[in-house]
Design an enzyme around this catalytic site. Structure first.
Site, PDB file in Angstrom:
ATOM      1  N   LEU A  59      50.734  43.093  47.131  1.00  0.00           N
ATOM      2  CA  LEU A  59      51.259  44.439  46.912  1.00  0.00           C
ATOM      3  C   LEU A  59      51.463  45.131  48.256  1.00  0.00           C
ATOM      4  O   LEU A  59      50.719  44.884  49.205  1.00  0.00           O
ATOM      5  CB  LEU A  59      50.257  45.256  46.088  1.00  0.00           C
ATOM      6  CG  LEU A  59      49.882  44.704  44.721  1.00  0.00           C
ATOM      7  CD1 LEU A  59      48.656  45.432  44.168  1.00  0.00           C
ATOM      8  CD2 LEU A  59      51.058  44.861  43.766  1.00  0.00           C
ATOM      9  N   ASP A 102      46.459  39.236  46.456  1.00  0.00           N
ATOM     10  CA  ASP A 102      45.748  40.244  47.263  1.00  0.00           C
ATOM     11  C   ASP A 102      44.248  39.971  47.358  1.00  0.00           C
ATOM     12  O   ASP A 102      43.499  40.826  47.843  1.00  0.00           O
ATOM     13  CB  ASP A 102      45.965  41.637  46.649  1.00  0.00           C
ATOM     14  CG  ASP A 102      47.336  42.208  47.001  1.00  0.00           C
ATOM     15  OD1 ASP A 102      47.555  42.507  48.185  1.00  0.00           O
ATOM     16  OD2 ASP A 102      48.189  42.309  46.104  1.00  0.00           O
ATOM     17  N   GLU A 107      37.120  43.567  49.755  1.00  0.00           N
ATOM     18  CA  GLU A 107      36.377  44.828  49.676  1.00  0.00           C
ATOM     19  C   GLU A 107      36.610  45.545  48.340  1.00  0.00           C
ATOM     20  O   GLU A 107      35.742  46.295  47.866  1.00  0.00           O
ATOM     21  CB  GLU A 107      36.838  45.751  50.809  1.00  0.00           C
ATOM     22  CG  GLU A 107      36.216  47.121  50.781  1.00  0.00           C
ATOM     23  CD  GLU A 107      36.646  47.984  51.954  1.00  0.00           C
ATOM     24  OE1 GLU A 107      35.786  48.276  52.782  1.00  0.00           O
ATOM     25  OE2 GLU A 107      37.840  48.344  52.049  1.00  0.00           O
ATOM     26  N   ASP A 108      37.778  45.307  47.730  1.00  0.00           N
ATOM     27  CA  ASP A 108      38.141  46.097  46.551  1.00  0.00           C
ATOM     28  C   ASP A 108      37.420  45.715  45.254  1.00  0.00           C
ATOM     29  O   ASP A 108      37.106  46.597  44.453  1.00  0.00           O
ATOM     30  CB  ASP A 108      39.659  46.068  46.348  1.00  0.00           C
ATOM     31  CG  ASP A 108      40.373  46.768  47.489  1.00  0.00           C
ATOM     32  OD1 ASP A 108      39.849  47.801  47.952  1.00  0.00           O
ATOM     33  OD2 ASP A 108      41.418  46.275  47.938  1.00  0.00           O
ATOM     34  N   ARG A 127      45.681  42.722  40.045  1.00  0.00           N
ATOM     35  CA  ARG A 127      44.414  42.321  40.683  1.00  0.00           C
ATOM     36  C   ARG A 127      43.249  42.304  39.687  1.00  0.00           C
ATOM     37  O   ARG A 127      42.089  42.206  40.080  1.00  0.00           O
ATOM     38  CB  ARG A 127      44.106  43.275  41.861  1.00  0.00           C
ATOM     39  CG  ARG A 127      45.210  43.331  42.903  1.00  0.00           C
ATOM     40  CD  ARG A 127      44.776  44.067  44.164  1.00  0.00           C
ATOM     41  NE  ARG A 127      43.669  43.395  44.824  1.00  0.00           N
ATOM     42  CZ  ARG A 127      43.018  43.869  45.877  1.00  0.00           C
ATOM     43  NH1 ARG A 127      43.386  45.033  46.409  1.00  0.00           N
ATOM     44  NH2 ARG A 127      42.008  43.209  46.405  1.00  0.00           N
ATOM     45  N   ARG A 176      44.238  54.584  42.722  1.00  0.00           N
ATOM     46  CA  ARG A 176      43.489  53.425  42.235  1.00  0.00           C
ATOM     47  C   ARG A 176      42.112  53.779  41.650  1.00  0.00           C
ATOM     48  O   ARG A 176      41.558  53.020  40.863  1.00  0.00           O
ATOM     49  CB  ARG A 176      43.274  52.439  43.399  1.00  0.00           C
ATOM     50  CG  ARG A 176      44.556  51.866  43.990  1.00  0.00           C
ATOM     51  CD  ARG A 176      45.144  50.796  43.098  1.00  0.00           C
ATOM     52  NE  ARG A 176      46.359  50.226  43.676  1.00  0.00           N
ATOM     53  CZ  ARG A 176      46.368  49.177  44.490  1.00  0.00           C
ATOM     54  NH1 ARG A 176      45.245  48.596  44.853  1.00  0.00           N
ATOM     55  NH2 ARG A 176      47.522  48.731  44.948  1.00  0.00           N
ATOM     56  N   HIS A 205      44.084  54.288  49.883  1.00  0.00           N
ATOM     57  CA  HIS A 205      42.640  54.496  49.706  1.00  0.00           C
ATOM     58  C   HIS A 205      42.096  55.498  50.724  1.00  0.00           C
ATOM     59  O   HIS A 205      42.701  55.682  51.782  1.00  0.00           O
ATOM     60  CB  HIS A 205      41.874  53.188  49.968  1.00  0.00           C
ATOM     61  CG  HIS A 205      42.165  52.086  49.019  1.00  0.00           C
ATOM     62  ND1 HIS A 205      42.370  50.789  49.432  1.00  0.00           N
ATOM     63  CD2 HIS A 205      42.259  52.065  47.660  1.00  0.00           C
ATOM     64  CE1 HIS A 205      42.585  50.018  48.378  1.00  0.00           C
ATOM     65  NE2 HIS A 205      42.526  50.763  47.294  1.00  0.00           N
ATOM     66  N   CYS A 301      39.017  46.062  54.729  1.00  0.00           N
ATOM     67  CA  CYS A 301      39.434  45.485  53.432  1.00  0.00           C
ATOM     68  C   CYS A 301      39.105  44.015  53.279  1.00  0.00           C
ATOM     69  O   CYS A 301      38.945  43.538  52.165  1.00  0.00           O
ATOM     70  CB  CYS A 301      40.941  45.621  53.249  1.00  0.00           C
ATOM     71  SG  CYS A 301      41.544  47.250  53.505  1.00  0.00           S
TER      72      CYS A 301
END
Ligand code: CIR
Length: 307
Positions: A59, A102, A107-108, A127, A176, A205, A301
Site C-alpha cells: 500500500l 506489507d 510494527e503494525d 493486511r 487506521r 500514523h 515500522c
C-alpha cells in the site's frame, strides 16, 4: 570484545543514571538507582522478511517517482537488522509472507509491552491476516497474547499509531486506528495513561511523523499535521516533553534503542538532516530507508522492539 556501539551505550547509560529515594518500609532513605532509559532498553527485536510482492502490491498513499527496488529494499532491511543487532541480544526473524505485501511492516500487527502482546486488527483489509501470522513468534517468546478483535469487534488499530513516551501512551486517532481500539488498548495496558491524538487524514500514523528521540524528547514534523498533533500533545498528554522539530515529517521517525538513536540519512531528507546533525544527546547511527518510505514505512515500522 565490546563493539564501539556497545561501549557508547555503556558510557551513555552510566552518565544518565540518577538516584531516587527508596520509599518502601524499612529501606526508607536508602538510595536506589533509577534509570531514565529503563523503558527504552530492548533485548529482543522482531523483524520480518521482505516479500517480493512488496515491490508492486504494498500500500502507498502516492506512487513513488521511482519504483521500489527489491534488491535495495532487502539490502536496507538486512543492514537495519545487522546494525540493531550490535545493540540488542536477539534479533528474531520471521519469514517473508508473499500473501501480505506489507508484512515487512511488522510494527503494525502487534504492540508488545511489559510481557503482553496485543494483536491488533490492522485498519486496512489487505493486511487483515498479519496479526494472526505473527502470533506464533510472539507465543514462542512467552508473551501473554491478547486479541484486540476479541475485546471490541469494531476496533481497528495499527501499531504505527502507538507511541510510548516512557511515561504514557499517545495513540494516533487516524484512518487506521479508531476510538474503540484506543479504549480497548487502555483496558489492556492499565499501568500508564493512554491519550488519543488526532491525526490529519493525509498522514498514515502518529509515528509517520513522530517518535521518541530520547528520554522526554519527542521528534515531530514541523508541518500542518505535525503542528496540530504537537498542540494536542501539549494540551492532552499527562507529562511535558521537549520538542525536536523536523521540516520533513518522516525524518522525525527514529529508533531509540538502548541509548542510541538510529535516524535516516542526509541523502533521503536533505532539509532535515541538520536537525539530526545538531542533536548530540546520544550516539547516532544512520539507517537508509528509501525503499520502505516509498510505501509509507518509517524506521520504526520494520521492527517490534521488546523491552
Ligand atoms: C501501509 O499502508 O500499511 C504500509 N504501506 C505502510 C505501513 C507503515 N507502518 C508503520 O508506519 N508502522
Amino acid at each position: 570484545m565490546l563493539s564501539t556501539l556497545s561501549r557508547r551505550i555503556l558510557r551513555t547509560t552510566t552518565l544518565q543514571l540518577s538516584f531516587k529515594r527508596c520509599r518502601s518500609g524499612t529501606s526508607t532513605g536508602r538510595l536506589m538507582q533509577e534509570d531514565p532509559l529503563e523503558h527504552f532498553y530492548y533485548d529482543k527485536v522482531i523483524v520480518s522478511g521482505v516479500p517480493s510482492s512488496f515491490v508492486k502490491n504494498s500500500l502507498r498513499v502516492h506512487e513513488p517517482d521511482e519504483p521500489i527496488s527489491l534488491v535495495k529494499a532487502r539490502y536496507q532491511h538486512a543492514n537495519y537488522a545487522w546494525k540493531v543487532k550490535q545493540l540488542v541480544q536477539d534479533i528474531v526473524y520471521t519469514p517473508e509472507d508473499e500473501n501480505y505485501p506489507d508484512s515487512v511492516f511488522v510494527e503494525d500487527p502487534a504492540v508488545v509491552f511489559d510481557g503482553t502482546a496485543l494483536l491488533t486488527k490492522i485498519g486496512h483489509p489487505s493486511r487483515i491476516g498479519e496479526p494472526q501470522n505473527i502470533r506464533g513468534v510472539l507465543e514462542s517468546l512467552d508473551l501473554h497474547i491478547v486479541e484486540l478483535s476479541k475485546l471490541s469487534p469494531t476496533a481497528t488499530m495499527d501499531g504505527g499509531d502507538v507511541l510510548f513516551t516512557g511515561k504514557e501512551f499517545l495513540i494516533g486517532l487516524s484512518r487506521r486506528t479508531n476510538k474503540e481500539a484506543i479504549e480497548a488498548f487502555a483496558q489492556v495496558f492499565r499501568d500508564y495513561p493512554v491519550t488519543a491524538i488526532t491525526i490529519q487524514s493525509e498522514v498514515l500514523h502518529l509515528k509517520s511523523m513522530s517518535s521518541m528521540a530520547g528520554v522526554g524528547v519527542i521528534a515531530i514534523g514541523d508541518t500542518p499535521a505535525g503542528r496540530q498533533a504537537w498542540d494536542e500533545i501539549e494540551r492532552k498528554a499527562h507529562y511535558k516533553y521537549d520538542r525536536l522539530s523536523f521540516p520533513d515529517e518522516n525524518a522525525a521517525n527514529c529508533l531509540f534503542i538502548n541509548g542510541t538513536i538510529f535516524h535516516v540519512p542526509q541523502e533521503e531528507y536533505p532539509n532535515s538532516y541538520h536537525v539530526w546533525e545538531n542533536y548530540n544527546r546520544y550516539p547516532k547511527v544512520e539507517l537508509p530507508n528509501s525503499e520502505f518510505s516509498k510505501a509509507d514505512g518509517s524506521l520504526t515500522c520494520t521492527s517490534i522492539r521488546i523491552n
